[in-house]
Design an enzyme around this catalytic site. Structure first.
Site, PDB file in Angstrom:
ATOM      1  N   GLU A  42       0.873  -1.171   0.000  1.00 34.59           N
ATOM      2  CA  GLU A  42       0.000   0.000   0.000  1.00 34.59           C
ATOM      3  C   GLU A  42       0.918   1.231   0.000  1.00 34.59           C
ATOM      4  O   GLU A  42       1.765   1.362   0.879  1.00 34.59           O
ATOM      5  CB  GLU A  42      -0.882  -0.023   1.251  1.00 34.59           C
ATOM      6  CG  GLU A  42      -1.943   1.042   1.234  1.00 34.59           C
ATOM      7  CD  GLU A  42      -2.901   0.919   2.424  1.00 34.59           C
ATOM      8  OE1 GLU A  42      -2.846  -0.079   3.156  1.00 34.59           O
ATOM      9  OE2 GLU A  42      -3.696   1.858   2.597  1.00 34.59           O
ATOM     10  N   ARG A 268       4.446 -12.844  10.000  1.00 32.22           N
ATOM     11  CA  ARG A 268       5.083 -11.537   9.821  1.00 32.22           C
ATOM     12  C   ARG A 268       6.437 -11.541  10.491  1.00 32.22           C
ATOM     13  O   ARG A 268       6.666 -12.253  11.458  1.00 32.22           O
ATOM     14  CB  ARG A 268       4.240 -10.454  10.502  1.00 32.22           C
ATOM     15  CG  ARG A 268       3.115  -9.919   9.669  1.00 32.22           C
ATOM     16  CD  ARG A 268       2.336  -8.910  10.480  1.00 32.22           C
ATOM     17  NE  ARG A 268       2.764  -7.539  10.208  1.00 32.22           N
ATOM     18  CZ  ARG A 268       2.276  -6.812   9.207  1.00 32.22           C
ATOM     19  NH1 ARG A 268       1.388  -7.327   8.382  1.00 32.22           N
ATOM     20  NH2 ARG A 268       2.669  -5.577   9.022  1.00 32.22           N
ATOM     21  N   LYS A 278       4.070   0.963   9.247  1.00 34.32           N
ATOM     22  CA  LYS A 278       4.237   2.232   8.537  1.00 34.32           C
ATOM     23  C   LYS A 278       3.659   3.390   9.338  1.00 34.32           C
ATOM     24  O   LYS A 278       4.201   4.485   9.329  1.00 34.32           O
ATOM     25  CB  LYS A 278       3.592   2.139   7.154  1.00 34.32           C
ATOM     26  CG  LYS A 278       4.484   1.430   6.158  1.00 34.32           C
ATOM     27  CD  LYS A 278       3.824   1.304   4.802  1.00 34.32           C
ATOM     28  CE  LYS A 278       2.786   0.218   4.799  1.00 34.32           C
ATOM     29  NZ  LYS A 278       2.233  -0.081   3.493  1.00 34.32           N
TER      30      LYS A 278
HETATM   31  P1  ATP Z   1       2.149  -1.784   7.814  1.00 36.42           P
HETATM   32  O1  ATP Z   1       1.389  -2.252   9.005  1.00 36.42           O
HETATM   33  O2  ATP Z   1       3.575  -1.543   8.081  1.00 36.42           O
HETATM   34  O3  ATP Z   1       1.486  -0.660   7.078  1.00 36.42           O
HETATM   35  P2  ATP Z   1       1.065  -3.502   5.866  1.00 36.42           P
HETATM   36  O4  ATP Z   1       0.917  -4.956   6.000  1.00 36.42           O
HETATM   37  O5  ATP Z   1      -0.164  -2.701   5.935  1.00 36.42           O
HETATM   38  O6  ATP Z   1       2.162  -3.036   6.866  1.00 36.42           O
HETATM   39  P3  ATP Z   1       1.426  -3.377   3.065  1.00 36.42           P
HETATM   40  O7  ATP Z   1       2.011  -2.275   2.277  1.00 36.42           O
HETATM   41  O8  ATP Z   1      -0.007  -3.654   2.943  1.00 36.42           O
HETATM   42  O9  ATP Z   1       1.830  -3.098   4.568  1.00 36.42           O
HETATM   43  O10 ATP Z   1       2.261  -4.696   2.846  1.00 36.42           O
HETATM   44  C1  ATP Z   1       2.594  -5.259   1.603  1.00 36.42           C
HETATM   45  C2  ATP Z   1       2.919  -6.697   1.849  1.00 36.42           C
HETATM   46  O11 ATP Z   1       3.986  -6.822   2.785  1.00 36.42           O
HETATM   47  C3  ATP Z   1       1.735  -7.432   2.410  1.00 36.42           C
HETATM   48  O12 ATP Z   1       1.577  -8.631   1.680  1.00 36.42           O
HETATM   49  C4  ATP Z   1       2.104  -7.714   3.831  1.00 36.42           C
HETATM   50  O13 ATP Z   1       1.600  -8.958   4.227  1.00 36.42           O
HETATM   51  C5  ATP Z   1       3.624  -7.734   3.796  1.00 36.42           C
HETATM   52  N1  ATP Z   1       4.208  -7.318   5.073  1.00 36.42           N
HETATM   53  C6  ATP Z   1       4.079  -6.133   5.693  1.00 36.42           C
HETATM   54  N2  ATP Z   1       4.726  -6.123   6.864  1.00 36.42           N
HETATM   55  C7  ATP Z   1       5.311  -7.332   6.996  1.00 36.42           C
HETATM   56  C8  ATP Z   1       6.117  -7.960   7.990  1.00 36.42           C
HETATM   57  N3  ATP Z   1       6.475  -7.330   9.118  1.00 36.42           N
HETATM   58  N4  ATP Z   1       6.531  -9.233   7.778  1.00 36.42           N
HETATM   59  C9  ATP Z   1       6.184  -9.886   6.658  1.00 36.42           C
HETATM   60  N5  ATP Z   1       5.434  -9.366   5.691  1.00 36.42           N
HETATM   61  C10 ATP Z   1       4.979  -8.106   5.838  1.00 36.42           C
HETATM   62 MG    MG Z   2      -1.729  -3.366   4.424  1.00 36.76          MG
END
Ligand code: ATP
Ligand code: MG
Length: 561
Positions: A42, A268, A278
């Site tokens: 995102e 994760r 983020k």
């Molecule tokens: P955040 O909470 O940091 O915003 P998010 O999951 O909302 O993280 P996205 O941009 O939606 O962030 O993530 C893109 C991809 O990265 C998704 O498939 C998510 O599952 C993966 N991802 C994000 N954070 C992690 C993590 N700490 N470990 C493994 N995969 C992750």
């Molecule tokens: Mg997300």
């Protein structure tokens, strides 16, 4: 930007690959098909080391099976997205060495399709317009023993179609109506209790402008995007496990051009002493606690890059922590360990004195200068040699002299012999102090027979210290970093991460003395400063005549295997 390939450690297998093996084997659901994954960030912030795990899984899996991996900006939520992030995300992924070729997509490009599929569901009697306000929605949710309810569930199809159309045309105020999938109000999985799949938002979208005022929810949009792109395996983190039934429901109930994609979840990544969200990272930036997303203390990829992390070290880290089904926390020191391993092989050696005090060699001729040839990297003959100058006055670390030595102190103190790395063995004779009692100059005598640092009689000196010739030294700044948080788990749900910030996470030393060879050092050059750690040139603040180095990691390995 150069795209570095093949920086991963040897291929390994994991439970995801076991599933895929089954799927593509004879009789499997994707028999004979190309494995196709996607990475769907995102664009509401910069990528962090957690995303790197997902990247390595998504792109690494495609690589392993000779398949494809799409990069898709998941920008269906209009509120928070920005093109700055879209650009940064691409730069970071390329830096890691992954490439999506021409398969770059935006989730918002499917808004038209999402809409058509929503209409299809309505026509099939599988979606309805609900008028419960957010407040009422909560009251009607039910609980474990009681199903949810909605008085609008049995609205006739024609009426649903007409209302959804009016929602789309901007005739209905925000919050007044939603479109809900008609699934199972009594489901034990609350995601299946007629989830909202469309909501009204009068907000400008960064790519679609004001074309839309209804936006699909992630759980509806995501499986459609996967299905339209021909994704076989939709790999995501564990928090989506409870959403999988809905994912499957969506792709099973709409008319898609290809096969149904399969979602598989993995744990994760959590790392101690940092936050990987983020939202929290953005807060650190916006409140000025760090200097930006690329502050070298940040766990973002741009922060790690600026700190001196290499793509190989990060990919190797992601590979070695493995892919598990259960959440766990990895030690930050393991990431550091992976970096040291890489830099030990590749970083050029140099001598830099971080906290200088002058050492005067009293029996060395005043005007004499000598040059010593030294190896650039003892682990790599190909790295070659360089020449360093030596004269009567050299800079040494102030901690390398003690007038009254503590126990086991092997460095300079009156009467003790020490080797100046690659130069001579010197014997300390005393020091000069200012009126406050601070040592401002140390004195020693050198043994001319020990040229190059080795004595003919095998004497070695009790210790070896680094030094920099005062005549040719280059002034520079060094920035030393420590954990951003003192608490090992600042990211835990019950912790206020802002209350456990480490006040000493940054130390700036601005009177450092570097050997002459570093005069024109430019990012992304990496060095091992002898005894002091691995450093890189700061990509933002360093300039000719004003060198700034970041310590990527100290030499001592704190990781317990
Ligand atoms: P955040 O909470 O940091 O915003 P998010 O999951 O909302 O993280 P996205 O941009 O939606 O962030 O993530 C893109 C991809 O990265 C998704 O498939 C998510 O599952 C993966 N991802 C994000 N954070 C992690 C993590 N700490 N470990 C493994 N995969 C992750
Ligand atoms: Mg997300």
């Amino acid at each position: 930007m150069d795209i570095e390939k093949n920086t991963t450690a040897p291929e390994s297998s994991n439970f995801i690959h076991d599933f895929i093996d089954e799927d593509i084997a004879p009789g499997g659901q994707f028999e004979g098909m190309e494995v196709h994954t996607r990475f769907p960030p995102e664009p509401n912030g910069y990528l962090h080391i957690g995303h790197c795990k997902a990247l390595c899984i998504d792109f690494g899996t495609a690589e392993k099976y000779g398949g494809k991996c799409n990069l898709r900006m998941d920008d269906t939520n209009p509120a928070k997205e920005d093109t700055e992030y879209v650009d940064a995300i691409q730069e970071d992924i390329h830096w890691l060495g992954f490439d999506w070729g021409d398969r770059f997509y935006y989730g918002s490009d499917y808004f038209e399709k999402d809409y058509e599929y929503a209409v299809e569901l309505i026509k099939k009697g599988l979606a309805y317009v609900c008028e419960l306000t957010p407040e009422e929605f909560k009251q009607h949710r039910g609980d474990i023993g009681h199903p949810a309810t909605s008085p609008y569930r049995d609205r006739p199809i024609e009426e649903n179609l007409a209302l959804f159309e009016r929602m789309k045309n901007g005739e209905i105020p925000e919050g007044k109506m939603t479109l809900r999938a008609k699934i199972d109000l009594a489901s034990g999985n609350f995601n299946m209790r007629d989830p909202v799949i469309y909501r009204i938002r009068f907000i400008e979208h960064h790519r679609q402008g004001t074309k839309w005022c209804i936006f699909p929810m992630y759980d509806f949009a995501h499986p459609i995007q996967d299905a339209l792109e021909g994704i076989t395996h939709s790999l995501c983190s564990l928090e989506y496990e409870d959403h999988r039934p809905l994912y499957d429901w969506v792709v099973s109930n709409i008319t898609i051009p290809y096969h149904k994609p399969r979602q598989i979840e993995f744990a994760r990544l959590h790392i101690d002493h940092t936050v990987l969200s983020k939202r929290k990272l953005r807060n650190l930036v916006e409140s000025g606690i760090v200097s930006g997303w690329d502050d070298p203390r940040m766990p973002t990829l741009c922060g790690l890059r600026r700190r001196g992390y290499t793509p190989a070290s990060i990919r190797n880290f992601a590979e070695r922590i493995g892919v598990a089904k259960a959440d766990s926390t990895v030690e930050y020191s393991f990431l550091e360990h992976c970096l040291r391993e890489d830099l030990n092989e590749t970083a050029l050696r140099a001598m830099v004195v971080l906290r200088p005090v002058m050492l005067t060699i009293t029996n060395y001729p005043e005007d004499k200068t000598e040059e010593f040839s030294v190896e650039n990297n003892p682990n790599s003959e190909a790295a070659g040699t360089r020449s360093i100058s030596f004269s009567k006055h050299v800079w040494i670390e102030d901690e390398d002299f003690m007038e009254e030595p503590i126990k086991k102190y092997n460095r300079l103190y009156p009467g003790n012999e020490v080797r100046l790395k690659s130069a001579y063995i010197v014997k300390c004779t005393g020091c000069r102090k200012d009126e406050d009692g601070n040592v401002v100059e140390v004195f020693a005598e050198y043994d001319p027979a020990t040229y190059g640092g080795d004595a003919p009689d095998g004497r070695k000196g009790r210790g070896t210290i680094h030094w920099v010739d005062c005549n040719t030294a280059v002034d520079c700044e060094a920035r030393l970093y420590d954990n951003l948080f003192t608490d090992p788990e600042p990211d835990a749900a019950d912790k206020d991460y802002l209350s456990c910030l480490n006040p000493d996470s940054l130390t700036v030393l601005n009177n450092c003395k570097a050997e002459k060879s570093l005069e024109n050092a430019k990012a992304p050059a990496q060095y091992q400063f002898l005894r002091m750690g691995y450093f890189c040139v700061d990509s933002k603040d360093s300039a000719p005549g004003k060198l700034v180095f970041n310590r990527a990691v100290a030499l001592k390995d704190g990781f317990k295997k």
